[in-house]
Design an enzyme around this catalytic site. Structure first.
Site, short mmCIF file in Angstrom:
data_model
loop_
_atom_site.label_atom_id
_atom_site.label_comp_id
_atom_site.label_asym_id
_atom_site.label_seq_id
_atom_site.Cartn_x
_atom_site.Cartn_y
_atom_site.Cartn_z
N LEU A 64 0.83 -1.21 0.00
CA LEU A 64 0.00 0.00 0.00
C LEU A 64 0.86 1.26 0.00
O LEU A 64 2.05 1.19 0.31
CB LEU A 64 -0.92 -0.04 1.23
CG LEU A 64 -1.90 -1.23 1.22
CD1 LEU A 64 -2.39 -1.56 2.62
CD2 LEU A 64 -3.07 -0.92 0.29
N PRO A 65 0.26 2.41 -0.34
CA PRO A 65 1.08 3.62 -0.49
C PRO A 65 1.81 4.06 0.78
O PRO A 65 3.01 4.35 0.73
CB PRO A 65 0.06 4.69 -0.91
CG PRO A 65 -1.06 3.93 -1.53
CD PRO A 65 -1.13 2.63 -0.78
N LYS A 170 15.66 -0.01 4.36
CA LYS A 170 15.08 0.62 3.16
C LYS A 170 15.27 2.14 3.19
O LYS A 170 15.74 2.74 2.22
CB LYS A 170 13.59 0.26 3.09
CG LYS A 170 12.79 1.01 2.06
CD LYS A 170 13.00 0.50 0.66
CE LYS A 170 12.31 1.39 -0.36
NZ LYS A 170 12.61 1.03 -1.72
#
Ligand code: NAD
Length: 295
Positions: A64-65, A170
């Site tokens: 999801l965003p 990340k």
């Protein structure tokens, strides 16, 4: 495996298609009917809600965003936690902040479920080719259990440490990426202004100490690397607005840790300026436009 997959966007759709190709049974949910239809045409079951998707699932994957979307997909009345069986692991591959990961892991644990952060690098090309890198945060045992599922979508499945450390990896990687791209853009534009052929300068950089992925693979100066987005009008690649989002996550996390992030904060402002002037959809290497008078 029976897998529920929620979020079928630029990344999620090709990832889900690869899971189908790997032989898994999928139930999918997205707010976009078109996105669900594409997966249904390939053999997935269209679910009416996240709650419906997780019915009978052995694993749940969300792509999801941002954290707000994950929070709603998990916690809504017709959300994942309303329908999931105890013991089923939730794998979130969205890029979100490590603090939200911990919040979601606690929420899931209260329902008897593990929540694993597994953000990816490799972009839409890697998602389509099934060559993504997954950065997994969770216990060693959970990592071993999710590895076979993630292997259907990626090539490198890396255990980063406890819950949240996948997102740490990340956002720290993308902090370096955003900063090196700004640095390479600045140097390439300066070289042009001072009269050196950009191809010569790029070549020197790429065999010298200034070399980085931003200079030798995605060089922002058009024509230096023929396969880079800069050589096709900054189309495709990694969008400026996504880089802006990731630098926001990095600087927010730095604030939370009371840790300085001088370069990250400056890079965030540069990409913000690009986005504000309407270049948010261009590849992030278009940051060089801020330095070149004719752009
Ligand atoms: P996207 O916007 O293309 O897709 C998101 C999907 O989620 C959309 O299809 C949307 O309809 C769906 N969605 C939103 N809210 C929902 C809800 N409540 N219920 C169900 N579906 C919902 O985004 P993307 O490019 O696929 O990126 C997904 C994540 O991966 C982001 O966190 C992004 O930062 C990260 N990421 C993207 C890339 C990339 O190159 N695109 C690379 C690495 C990581």
């Amino acid at each position: 495996m029976k897998i529920a997959f929620v979020g079928l966007g630029h990344m999620g759709a090709p990832m889900a298609l690869n899971l189908l190709k790997a032989g898994h049974a999928l139930a999918v949910f997205d707010l976009s009917a078109d996105a669900m239809q594409t997966l249904a045409d390939a053999g997935a079951r269209k679910a009416a809600s996240p709650k419906d998707a997780v019915n009978g699932a052995e694993y749940v994957i969300t792509m999801l965003p941002a954290a707000a979307h994950v929070r709603s997909v998990l916690g809504a009345e017709d959300g994942v936690l309303a329908g999931i069986a105890k013991g089923v692991t939730i794998i979130d591959s969205s890029t979100i902040d490590p603090a939200s990961v911990k919040e979601f892991a606690a929420l899931a644990a209260a329902h008897g479920n593990a929540f694993v952060d597994a953000p990816v690098s490799g972009g839409t090309g890697g998602a389509a080719a099934g060559t993504l890198t997954f950065m997994v945060g969770g216990s060693a045992a959970i990592y071993e259990s999710v590895k076979p599922v993630l292997s259907g979508m990626g090539k490198n499945i890396v255990h980063c440490g406890e819950t949240g450390t996948g997102q740490v990896a990340k956002i720290c990687n993308n902090l370096v990426l955003g900063v090196t791209m700004a640095g390479v853009a600045e140097a390439m534009a300066l070289g042009e202004a001072l009269g050196i052929d950009p191809k010569v300068l790029g070549g020197i950089m790429n065999t010298s100490t200034g070399r980085s992925w931003s200079s030798d693979t995605y060089n922002p100066f058009p024509g230096v690397i023929e396969t880079a987005p800069s050589s096709r009008g900054y189309s495709g690649g990694f969008g400026t607005d996504l880089m802006l989002k990731d630098l926001g996550l990095a600087t927010d996390a730095a604030k939370g840790a009371r840790q300085p992030a001088f370069m990250g904060a400056l890079a965030q402002q540069l990409y913000q300026a690009m986005s504000t002037r309407g270049d948010g959809k261009l590849d992030f290497s278009a940051i060089i436009k801020l330095y070149r008078s004719d752009q």
